[in-house]
Design an enzyme around this catalytic site. Sequence first.
Site, short mmCIF file in Angstrom:
data_model
loop_
_atom_site.label_atom_id
_atom_site.label_comp_id
_atom_site.label_asym_id
_atom_site.label_seq_id
_atom_site.Cartn_x
_atom_site.Cartn_y
_atom_site.Cartn_z
N LEU A 1 62.90 29.49 26.52
CA LEU A 1 62.20 29.59 27.80
C LEU A 1 62.31 30.97 28.39
O LEU A 1 61.34 31.54 28.88
CB LEU A 1 62.76 28.55 28.77
CG LEU A 1 62.42 27.09 28.47
CD1 LEU A 1 63.22 26.16 29.37
CD2 LEU A 1 60.93 26.83 28.64
N LEU A 2 63.50 31.56 28.32
CA LEU A 2 63.69 32.88 28.88
C LEU A 2 62.87 33.92 28.13
O LEU A 2 62.25 34.79 28.74
CB LEU A 2 65.18 33.26 28.82
CG LEU A 2 66.12 32.46 29.73
CD1 LEU A 2 67.55 32.95 29.53
CD2 LEU A 2 65.73 32.61 31.18
N SER A 3 62.84 33.85 26.82
CA SER A 3 62.09 34.82 26.04
C SER A 3 60.60 34.70 26.30
O SER A 3 59.85 35.65 26.14
CB SER A 3 62.36 34.63 24.54
OG SER A 3 61.86 33.37 24.11
N GLY A 4 60.18 33.55 26.75
CA GLY A 4 58.76 33.33 27.02
C GLY A 4 58.27 33.97 28.29
O GLY A 4 57.08 34.18 28.45
N SER B 1 60.35 36.58 30.11
CA SER B 1 61.10 37.76 30.51
C SER B 1 60.24 39.00 30.62
O SER B 1 60.38 39.80 31.53
CB SER B 1 62.26 38.01 29.54
OG SER B 1 61.78 38.17 28.23
N TYR C 1 57.11 39.09 31.24
CA TYR C 1 56.06 38.92 32.25
C TYR C 1 56.59 39.15 33.66
O TYR C 1 56.03 39.88 34.44
CB TYR C 1 55.45 37.52 32.15
CG TYR C 1 54.43 37.24 33.24
CD1 TYR C 1 53.20 37.88 33.23
CD2 TYR C 1 54.72 36.37 34.27
CE1 TYR C 1 52.27 37.64 34.21
CE2 TYR C 1 53.80 36.13 35.27
CZ TYR C 1 52.57 36.76 35.23
OH TYR C 1 51.66 36.53 36.23
N VAL C 2 57.70 38.50 34.03
CA VAL C 2 58.20 38.58 35.38
C VAL C 2 59.20 39.71 35.57
O VAL C 2 59.68 39.95 36.66
CB VAL C 2 58.86 37.25 35.81
CG1 VAL C 2 57.87 36.13 35.79
CG2 VAL C 2 60.03 36.91 34.90
N ASP D 1 39.05 26.89 30.16
CA ASP D 1 38.99 25.79 31.12
C ASP D 1 38.51 26.34 32.46
O ASP D 1 39.12 26.10 33.51
CB ASP D 1 40.34 25.11 31.27
CG ASP D 1 40.23 23.73 31.93
OD1 ASP D 1 39.10 23.22 32.06
OD2 ASP D 1 41.26 23.17 32.33
N LYS E 1 54.80 23.36 39.64
CA LYS E 1 54.16 22.39 38.75
C LYS E 1 55.22 21.69 37.92
O LYS E 1 56.03 22.33 37.25
CB LYS E 1 53.14 23.06 37.83
CG LYS E 1 52.43 22.06 36.91
CD LYS E 1 51.36 22.73 36.09
CE LYS E 1 50.68 21.75 35.14
NZ LYS E 1 49.98 20.67 35.85
#
Length: 342
Positions: free
Chosen positions: A37-40, A42, A44-45, A182, A86
């Site tokens: 989760l962190l690597s996903g 890090s 970006y934020v 979408d 979410k």
Amino acid sequence: MTRYLRQVSNKGSVLKKRKKSFKVRNYDPDQATQEKLLSGISQYVGKAIMYDKEMIMEATNDLDELCKIGDSMYKATMYGKVLAIKRTNKDVKEKLSILQKVNHVNLVNLMGISYDADGDRFLVYENAENGSLENWLFPDSEASSDSLAFLSWSQRIHIALDFANGLHYMHDHTQQSIVHWDVRERNILVDSNFKAKFANFSTARPVTNSSMPKVDVFAFGVLLLELLSGKRAMETKENGEVVMLYKDLREVLKVEEKSVERLQKWIDPKLENCYPLDGALSLAALATTCTQENAQARPSLAEVVLNLSVLAQSSPKTMHKFSTSKFKTDSIVEVVIPVETR
């Protein structure tokens, strides 16, 4: 080098503190899951923001219905900031892999994440105070009684330009082009300044062929028609006939001599003729180009942004009603024809 080592050491101490806080609250999450989760997010934020599950619960009053602002979405105040949370039990790895690659003013910003041992994930986003575009175009019966709850012509054009800019960024200005896939009114959020932002990247994916961006362009054209008409993309009449909005417009414009008069009747009545007729014709022409059956004939988002920029610059913020009875359908009307960029 000494400064770099100090930064690394500080980051390590922060992670240790977070791990301790999890243990105190009996969370002790799986280390492999945490690293994924962190690597996903890090990159970006800027840094790994892992919100404590108890903080999420406290901010949403234990996911109280009164805090709900949509399907599995909750409004929360954390660190003095109003955010949107979410809740999902789906795998968010793909979504995070997309979010780490994008950063644009017209894309909703991911602030951080949280999760628990039961498999629930909580994605924390910036909040868009004015809700979704769907709520503004198609308000419920209670909201529709408020005559002020509608978008002006200028707001509609600038909102269209905003989400065109967001899509253009995804298509042409990310390291690997990304499609949203979408594009619809419920996934366009509006902030306090009526700036539009794309949300919901659950179906977004990297572009693998030239036809993929054209799907977004078609859906964008349908959104333009919804902004123009105040009607949904697909409606069912009392006799059971299904009306597709993009096909409906083609019928409206079919007979050139009557197209102006018929378009005026087709446009959202909430606007009460407070719009530039040439601008409405230009927007209809652009939407028609975007929704062509031949995908390769549709414009790129760069071309769409260019056309909408011209419309936005020429659209006054305040409009006066024009008299339809005095307007002659054979009068000369200046129309911005969709142009191609080179």
